[in-house]
Design an enzyme around this catalytic site. Structure first.
Site, PDB file in Angstrom:
ATOM      1  N   PHE A 156       4.103  -1.355  -1.171  1.00 36.94           N
ATOM      2  CA  PHE A 156       4.702  -1.985   0.014  1.00 36.94           C
ATOM      3  C   PHE A 156       6.211  -1.766  -0.001  1.00 36.94           C
ATOM      4  CE2 PHE A 156       0.839  -4.259  -0.863  1.00 36.94           C
ATOM      5  CZ  PHE A 156       0.341  -4.619   0.381  1.00 36.94           C
ATOM      6  N   THR A 158      -1.736  -0.485  -3.808  1.00 37.11           N
ATOM      7  CA  THR A 158      -1.039  -0.311  -2.531  1.00 37.11           C
ATOM      8  C   THR A 158       0.446  -0.565  -2.763  1.00 37.11           C
ATOM      9  OG1 THR A 158      -2.947  -0.914  -1.216  1.00 37.11           O
ATOM     10  CG2 THR A 158      -0.821  -1.103  -0.151  1.00 37.11           C
TER      11      THR A 158
END
Ligand code: PEP
Ligand code: MN
Length: 680
Positions: free
Chosen positions: A284, A282
């Site tokens: 960010f 992921t």
């Protein structure tokens, strides 16, 4: 000595020790206060050094000698002093370069979720590797809540997930970023490693329910199918699911969360790596209210938000500009523009520093192809070719970024129409101001009533107007003149424009009215008196609406161009300049229409230039001749006050044109424009 005597002697000694300890603390505190004052003095001087080794050596020798004279162990005393000095140095360090309040405490970071969620873990990792070395993390239930906390100044940063290597883009984040005036100041990648866990003592119970965030459940769907009969239960947060199971241990209920969350909540992990695919990364983005400067030489990425003209090939033209300079795009994504159905905004991440020569030059060109270009930020690159550059060492030891020199030979491969010379037309709905079509903005000075603006709209539409003008908020030289009424007038103007299918132009005077004016107007006018209202200009840089920027009565051409740059630098590229007369020694006209400046501006900027002869002339019979001269000198259009019954108007009746005047104006313009290959 009796037992009582011994006890009271001991009490006395302990009280003495307490008293001395207290004195020691007070003395140390006093010393630290003075150390801080010295630190501030050093921090304010550019020639000072933090560590003065000669002074430290002398201090240590003196201290040791005094300690030994007092019967103390020298090495023991030296150790104590070393501790004191080291702490003093760290206190003083905070005054160097970062004397602000932020450096005195840990930065606060908003994230979505609960402690030990993936966002929380990523924030911890990122801040361990940033200059701040640590952070205070503050969980929020929603992404919007985290962004709001940042915008309102309750936190220093917000860390939000923007994309996942399996689940794709998190659309809401792009929307939040586009709608705010925040900057991207860093990025982080977190390897998501889901585990399956149950309450302690329930390891043997068959699993009937699995709780987790819907995205996490989706990422483990193949595994969940194999857990035959188990029901997926969506939860607001992975760590939240673990916390809930800790509070209410339930046989048969399992959670999917990070190992850290499960351990923190006392759960037992029964299976690791339950995601369907590895790696599961992921990405960010770290957002802040202000841009942070990334030193050249640190490998960097830049994020952009673009809004394109709705025309064929617009996106490919922009991409060609980057390709021609060998600028590597790492992400491109389109999101619907909520203001205009079927129009899209593009988020682009690319490798490079916004101020590198190659990228800066590319951005200058890209701006001419876009309605809106916002540089969301330049930040250290922490991901590269799928590799995750972890920690400061990875950044620190990386070779300095290769600063791309502009690839001159390659530039020639850009289609020639991309190297636009001359004027870049500004799109207003179906029109283009600055093209071969001469733009006529006509209408009354101010919106006065529904009947007045409707009649004016019909009149100017019949005359051949391209747009309808009308002040809802009117700047008047005298406070006793009619001032315009605001929202009601905006609504009337919008309705009148719609009725005759003309885009509307109206003036914005205060930032407070921005949203209302954006909602009602197709072009936002900045009046001459606000040309240097930089807060207003900056606010207009953020909106995706064309701006008609009028030259101040006392502004030079350079000052007008700088004012325009306040808007374009904020992202909004659709700026139309307007000459409307300046203050000179001549008093026979209201102000002197500076047609020389129009000719100069046509060579100095690619922005379209319009002329307002009405406010310069001040009287009707001078408006038409000045308007014709403006067209002859090369203006891209005119903004002219017109009114169906000038004698009845509340504002400036002596200069509004009637329908007969407009006819005369159009007739005069046609041959001039035709000779220039332009048309009305
Ligand atoms: C106007 O256009 O109505 C106006 C007030 O113009 P300026 O700001 O040029 O005076
Ligand atoms: Mn006016």
């Amino acid at each position: 000595m009796t037992t009582n005597q011994a006890a009271s002697g001991m009490d006395h000694a302990r009280r003495e020790i307490d008293r001395l300890d207290n004195e020691l603390v007070q003395v140390l505190a006093e010393r630290m206060r003075i150390v801080q004052d010295v630190g501030k003095l050093k921090g304010n001087r550019t020639d000072s050094i933090l560590l003065d080794p000669e002074r430290e050596r002398l201090l240590q020798a003196r201290w040791k000698q005094r300690a030994e004279e007092a019967g103390l162990s020298g090495p023991f005393a030296a150790r104590v002093l070393r501790e004191v000095l080291s702490h003093s140095r760290r206190t003083q360090e905070s005054h160097f370069g970062k004397a602000d309040e932020k450096a005195q405490r840990l930065p606060t970071v908003a994230y979505q979720g609960e402690p030990h969620s993936y966002s929380y873990l990523a924030a911890g990792q990122l801040f361990d590797t940033r200059a701040e070395k640590g952070s205070e993390r503050m969980g929020h239930r929603t992404f919007a809540g985290a962004v709001e906390a940042l915008r309102e100044g309750r936190v220093d940063y917000a860390l939000l997930p923007t994309e996942n290597s399996i689940a794709g883009t998190i659309g809401e984040i792009g929307q939040l970023l586009a709608d705010s005036d925040l900057y991207v100041v860093d990025e982080e990648t977190w390897p998501v490693e889901h585990v399956l866990a149950v309450s302690a003592g329930q390891e043997q119970a068959p699993i009937t329910h699995v709780r987790s965030h819907p995205v996490a459940l989706a990422q483990c769907s193949a595994y969940l199918r194999r857990l035959s009969g188990a029901i997926s239960e969506p939860w607001h947060d992975t760590a939240g699911a673990a916390a809930c199971l800790e509070k209410e241990p339930t046989p048969g209920v399992a959670v999917i969360a990070s190992e850290e969350a499960c351990v923190a909540h006392g759960l037992v992990i029964i299976q690791r790596n339950v995601a369907d695919r590895e790696p599961n990364l992921t990405r960010f983005l770290l957002l802040a209210r202000e841009e942070e400067v990334v030193p050249m030489g640190i490998p960097a990425k830049t994020s952009l938000l673009l809004s394109l003209d709705h025309k064929q090939g617009a996106l490919s033209e922009v991409l060609a500009i980057f390709a021609a300079r060998s600028i590597n795009l790492t992400r491109i994504e389109s999101r619907p523009d909520p203001q205009t159905p079927w129009r899209y905004r593009f988020f682009i991440d690319l490798e490079g520093h916004r101020d590198e020569e190659g990228l800066a030059a590319a951005l200058d060109l890209v701006r001419r192809h876009c309605n809106m270009v916002r540089v969301l930020g330049t930040y250290p690159m922490r991901t590269e070719d799928g590799r995750h550059l972890k920690g400061p060492d990875a950044l620190g030891s990386a070779p300095p970024a290769k600063v791309e020199a502009p690839v001159v030979e390659r530039v020639e491969s850009v289609p020639s129409e991309l190297l636009v010379a001359g004027t870049t037309p500004v799109q207003v709905g179906p029109l283009h101001v600055g093209g071969d079509h001469f733009t006529m903005i006509l209408g009354p000075c101010a919106v006065e009533s529904a009947a007045q603006i409707q009649a004016a709209a019909e009149m100017v539409s019949r005359a051949g107007a391209s747009m309808l003008r009308g002040g809802a908020f009117e700047p008047r030289t005298s406070p006793h003149s009619f001032q315009g009424l605001g929202q009601e007038e905006l609504d009337l103007l919008q309705a009148a424009g719609r009725a005759v299918e003309l885009p509307v132009v109206t003036e914005l005077m205060r930032i407070e009215d921005l949203d209302a004016v954006v909602a009602a107007a197709d072009v936002i006018q900045v009046g001459a008196r606000n040309m240097q209202n930089y807060a207003l200009l900056r606010a207009l840089g953020r909106v995706d609406r064309p701006v008609l920027l009028k030259r101040d009565l006392s502004a030079t051409v350079d000052e007008l161009l700088s004012a325009a740059e306040y808007i374009t630098a904020g992202g909004n590229q659709r700026v139309i300049l307007c000459e409307r007369g300046i203050r000179t020694l001549e008093t026979s006209t209201r102000s002197t229409l500076d047609l020389g400046a129009v000719a100069v501006l046509k060579t100095r900027t690619h922005l379209p230039v319009m002329v307002d002869p009405s406010h310069a002339a001040g009287v009707r019979h001078l408006v038409v001749p000045l308007a014709l001269a403006a067209a002859a000198v090369g203006a891209d259009g005119l903004i002219v006050e017109a009114h169906p019954n000038p004698d009845e108007t509340l504002s400036d009746k002596q200069r509004a044109l009637t329908s007969e005047d407009l006819e005369e104006l159009f007739q005069g313009l046609r041959p001039i424009l035709a000779s220039q290959g332009r048309w009305l």
